[in-house]
Design a protein around this motif. Structure first.
Motif, short mmCIF file in Angstrom:
data_model
loop_
_atom_site.label_atom_id
_atom_site.label_comp_id
_atom_site.label_asym_id
_atom_site.label_seq_id
_atom_site.Cartn_x
_atom_site.Cartn_y
_atom_site.Cartn_z
N PHE A 83 0.83 -1.20 0.00
CA PHE A 83 0.00 0.00 0.00
C PHE A 83 0.87 1.26 0.00
O PHE A 83 0.61 2.20 -0.75
N ILE A 84 1.90 1.26 0.81
CA ILE A 84 2.81 2.41 0.87
C ILE A 84 3.54 2.58 -0.46
O ILE A 84 3.70 3.70 -0.96
N ALA A 85 3.95 1.47 -1.06
CA ALA A 85 4.61 1.53 -2.37
C ALA A 85 3.67 2.10 -3.42
O ALA A 85 4.07 2.94 -4.25
N GLY A 86 2.43 1.65 -3.40
CA GLY A 86 1.45 2.17 -4.35
C GLY A 86 1.18 3.65 -4.16
O GLY A 86 1.03 4.40 -5.14
N LEU A 87 1.14 4.09 -2.91
CA LEU A 87 0.96 5.53 -2.64
C LEU A 87 2.14 6.35 -3.15
O LEU A 87 1.95 7.42 -3.72
N CYS A 88 3.35 5.86 -2.94
CA CYS A 88 4.54 6.57 -3.44
C CYS A 88 4.49 6.69 -4.96
O CYS A 88 4.71 7.77 -5.51
N PHE A 89 4.20 5.58 -5.64
CA PHE A 89 4.16 5.62 -7.09
C PHE A 89 3.03 6.53 -7.58
O PHE A 89 3.23 7.33 -8.49
N ALA A 90 1.85 6.42 -6.97
CA ALA A 90 0.72 7.24 -7.38
C ALA A 90 0.98 8.73 -7.15
O ALA A 90 0.62 9.56 -7.98
N ALA A 91 1.61 9.07 -6.03
CA ALA A 91 1.93 10.48 -5.75
C ALA A 91 2.91 11.01 -6.78
O ALA A 91 2.76 12.13 -7.29
N GLY A 92 3.93 10.22 -7.10
CA GLY A 92 4.89 10.65 -8.10
C GLY A 92 4.26 10.81 -9.47
O GLY A 92 4.54 11.78 -10.20
N LEU A 93 3.39 9.88 -9.84
CA LEU A 93 2.71 9.97 -11.13
C LEU A 93 1.78 11.17 -11.17
O LEU A 93 1.72 11.89 -12.18
N LEU A 94 1.08 11.44 -10.08
CA LEU A 94 0.19 12.60 -10.02
C LEU A 94 0.97 13.91 -10.15
O LEU A 94 0.57 14.81 -10.89
N ILE A 95 2.09 14.01 -9.47
CA ILE A 95 2.92 15.21 -9.58
C ILE A 95 3.43 15.38 -11.01
O ILE A 95 3.44 16.48 -11.56
N LEU A 96 3.83 14.27 -11.64
CA LEU A 96 4.32 14.32 -13.01
C LEU A 96 3.23 14.79 -13.96
O LEU A 96 3.46 15.65 -14.82
N VAL A 97 2.02 14.28 -13.80
CA VAL A 97 0.91 14.67 -14.67
C VAL A 97 0.55 16.14 -14.46
O VAL A 97 0.33 16.87 -15.43
N ILE A 98 0.51 16.58 -13.22
CA ILE A 98 0.17 17.98 -12.94
C ILE A 98 1.23 18.91 -13.53
O ILE A 98 0.90 19.92 -14.16
N ASN A 99 2.51 18.57 -13.36
CA ASN A 99 3.58 19.42 -13.90
C ASN A 99 3.54 19.45 -15.43
O ASN A 99 3.75 20.51 -16.03
N ASN A 100 3.27 18.32 -16.06
CA ASN A 100 3.22 18.31 -17.52
C ASN A 100 1.97 18.99 -18.05
O ASN A 100 2.01 19.59 -19.12
N ALA A 101 0.87 18.94 -17.31
CA ALA A 101 -0.34 19.62 -17.75
C ALA A 101 -0.16 21.14 -17.69
O ALA A 101 -0.69 21.87 -18.52
N LYS A 102 0.59 21.62 -16.71
CA LYS A 102 0.86 23.05 -16.60
C LYS A 102 1.74 23.53 -17.74
O LYS A 102 1.55 24.63 -18.26
#
Length: 116
Positions: A83-102
């Motif tokens: 669960f912790i691993a999934g949260l780390c990956f999901a948080a990183g992916l979300l930050i990447l998507v937000i930065n690329n969308a901007k």
């Protein structure tokens, strides 16, 4: 022959986590950022957990003659780590998507519009 084939087939679930971890490591090498670090940590932990379940857990269960209660304890600990691993990956992916969308607000204007 059947044993060799079954051993090779048991390694198939390891391939996708290895590819994801490799891609995350490549991304981390190319761009050292928070999202790359989080995604690499999450995918690395996921790969280790997948290896644990695919290769080591059946051997451990057979050699130790574990009861279902003991197996459940291992599953609970590994589930929390997963669960912790999934949260780390999901948080990183979300930050990447937000930065690329901007960064790419001008993409819709780059494509020609149809005159239909």
């Amino acid at each position: 022959m059947n044993s060799i084939l079954s051993n090779l087939l048991s390694l198939i679930p390891i391939i996708p986590p290895c590819v994801v971890f490799g891609a995350c490591c490549f991304f981390l090498i190319k761009k050292s950022s928070v999202e790359a670090i989080l995604m690499t940590i999450g995918s690395g932990m996921g790969l280790i957990i997948n290896l644990l379940y695919s290769l080591l857990m059946p051997l451990l269960m057979a050699s130790q003659n574990l009861t279902p209660t003991e197996v459940m304890k291992y599953n609970t600990v590994v589930g929390v780590i997963s669960f912790i691993a999934g949260l780390c990956f999901a948080a990183g992916l979300l930050i990447l998507v937000i930065n690329n969308a901007k960064k790419s607000k001008i993409i819709p204007s780059q494509f020609p519009k149809s005159n239909d």
